[in-house]
Design an enzyme around this catalytic site. Sequence first.
Site, PDB file in Angstrom:
ATOM      1  CE1 TYR A   1     -11.314   6.227  -0.976  1.00  0.00           C
ATOM      2  CE2 TYR A   1     -13.035   6.472   0.292  1.00  0.00           C
ATOM      3  CZ  TYR A   1     -12.185   5.669   0.145  1.00  0.00           C
ATOM      4  OH  TYR A   1     -11.087   5.625   1.171  1.00  0.00           O
TER       5      TYR A   1
ATOM      6  CG  HIS B   1     -13.718   4.665  -2.645  1.00  0.00           C
ATOM      7  ND1 HIS B   1     -12.531   3.580  -1.930  1.00  0.00           N
ATOM      8  CD2 HIS B   1     -14.900   3.749  -0.857  1.00  0.00           C
ATOM      9  CE1 HIS B   1     -12.734   2.972  -1.143  1.00  0.00           C
ATOM     10  NE2 HIS B   1     -14.111   3.600  -0.228  1.00  0.00           N
TER      11      HIS B   1
ATOM     12  NE  ARG C   1      -3.524   2.421   2.489  1.00  0.00           N
ATOM     13  CZ  ARG C   1      -4.728   2.534   3.839  1.00  0.00           C
ATOM     14  NH1 ARG C   1      -5.085   1.533   4.735  1.00  0.00           N
ATOM     15  NH2 ARG C   1      -4.346   4.083   3.461  1.00  0.00           N
TER      16      ARG C   1
ATOM     17  CB  CYS D   1     -18.188   1.173   0.866  1.00  0.00           C
ATOM     18  SG  CYS D   1     -17.139   2.958   1.373  1.00  0.00           S
TER      19      CYS D   1
END
Length: 436
Positions: A256, A194, A90, A164
Site C-alpha cells: 500500500y 495499510h 467499490r 489484516c
Amino acid sequence: MKLAIVGGGSTYTPELVDGFARLRDTLPVGELVLVDPAAERLELIGALARRILVRQGHPATVTTTGDLDAAVADADAVLLQLRIGGQAARNEDETWPLECGCVGQETTGAGGLAKALRTVPVVLDIAERVRRANPHAWLIDFTNPVGIVTRALLDAGHRAVGLCNVAIGLQRKFAAHLGVAPERVRLDHVGLNHLTWERGVTLLEPGAGGGWGGGADGPGREVLPELLERFGEPIAADLGLPLPLLRRLGVVPSYYLRYFYQHDEVVGELRVKGSRAAEVAAIERELLALYADPALDTKPELLEKRGGAYYSEAAVQLLAALLGTGSGPAPGVQVVNTRNDGVLPFLPAEAVIEVPARIADGRVTALPQRPVEPLFRGLVAAVSCYEELALEAALKGGRHRVFDALLAHPLVGQLDLAERLTDRLLAHNRNHLDWV
C-alpha cells in the site's frame, strides 16, 4: 464454541471455513453461523461451507440466517466482513478520484474515506446489537478501512480487535524464500493499517517458538539484509516498488506504500487498466458459479485471486489466543490493529496502530516498539490525523468534516483538490449517507 460471521455471504467465506476445518485442534469450532441479507447467495455459501467441513471430517454445524440478533446470541466471537454498497460502490470509490488526478483505491485516499463514511455507522449498529445480545462476545474486524473501523468500535467501548493479512502474508513469503517453517520468522512490523513497514525480520532458532507476528522471546538472528540481498528482486516485484528504494530504506514496506511513494505513476496505471473492483466482480461471478456445483467440497484455486491470502490462518490464531484455545507456538503474540496507549509516543493514546500485540487473559496489548524513524514517523502521524478526522465525519456527518479529512490526507492536501473530491464523494454516496 460458536462463531458468527456477519457478511457470511461473501465469496471469501469458504477461505475462512477451510481454515477452521484445517486448524480444528487450534480452534475447536462447534457451531458456525453465517449472517447476510442476501438470502440466495447466503444459502449457496452455506452449502459449500458444510461440504468443506464434511470433507475434512469436521463436526461443526453451519447455519445461515438473515436474523443478526439470533445469530450472535451466545456467540463467543463475531467476525465482521462487510462491504456496504457491494462491489458497485467499490468500483465508484476506485473510479471518481481518478477524475481529480488522485489514486482510486478502496482503503487509501478519497475512496477509502468514502468507504469509511458508509461503513462505520453500520458496523456500530451491528456492534451495539451484539453487545445487547451477548456483551462478552469479541468483535473481530476484517472490514476495511480496518484502522478507522476498529477505532470506532473501541471508542464505543466494544471488545474489538482489527485484523489484516499484510503481516502474515509477508511472513509466509519470507519463510518461503528462506526455506523455513513460517513459525520461525518474526517480524518487526510497525505503522497503521495499510501503512506499515517491516523494519526487521528475525529467524528464530528451531524449537525457540515465537508466533508468526513477532515480539516473542527466543534466540534468533536478523535476516532482513540477507532477504533484500538474496531475494530483493522478487520481493520488490511483489510489492510493485523499485528494489533500489527497498535497499535504500533498509525495510520492506507494505504494498500500500506504493500509493504514496509512486502516486502519480499508479494513477496513470489505473487510468489504463481500470479498477480492481471490476476485476474482483468478474472473479466473484466465476466463484459463485463454482460454488453452485454440489460436487465442490474444497475451496477452488480461483479463490486465491480474490485476495486476502492467509486470512483464515490469521483469524484462527487470533481467536485461539482471545478465547484461550491456542495450542500452537506462542499463540498470544500477533500483529493486530489495537490501541496505541503510548507505544508510539508521537500518536495519541486513542489512535489505533498495527503492531505485534500480546493477547492473553482477554486483553490485547500492543508490544513496546523501538523509536520509529522520521521518514516513516511523519507519514504515520499525518495519516493517523486524517483517520481521526475521517472517523469524526463518519460519526457526525457534514460536508465540512469530509472536506477537513480530505484536506488533511497526505495524498490530497490542497484546497481546490479537497473541494472537488468532496463534491464527488458526496454525489456518489447519496444513497448511503442519510445526512447528504
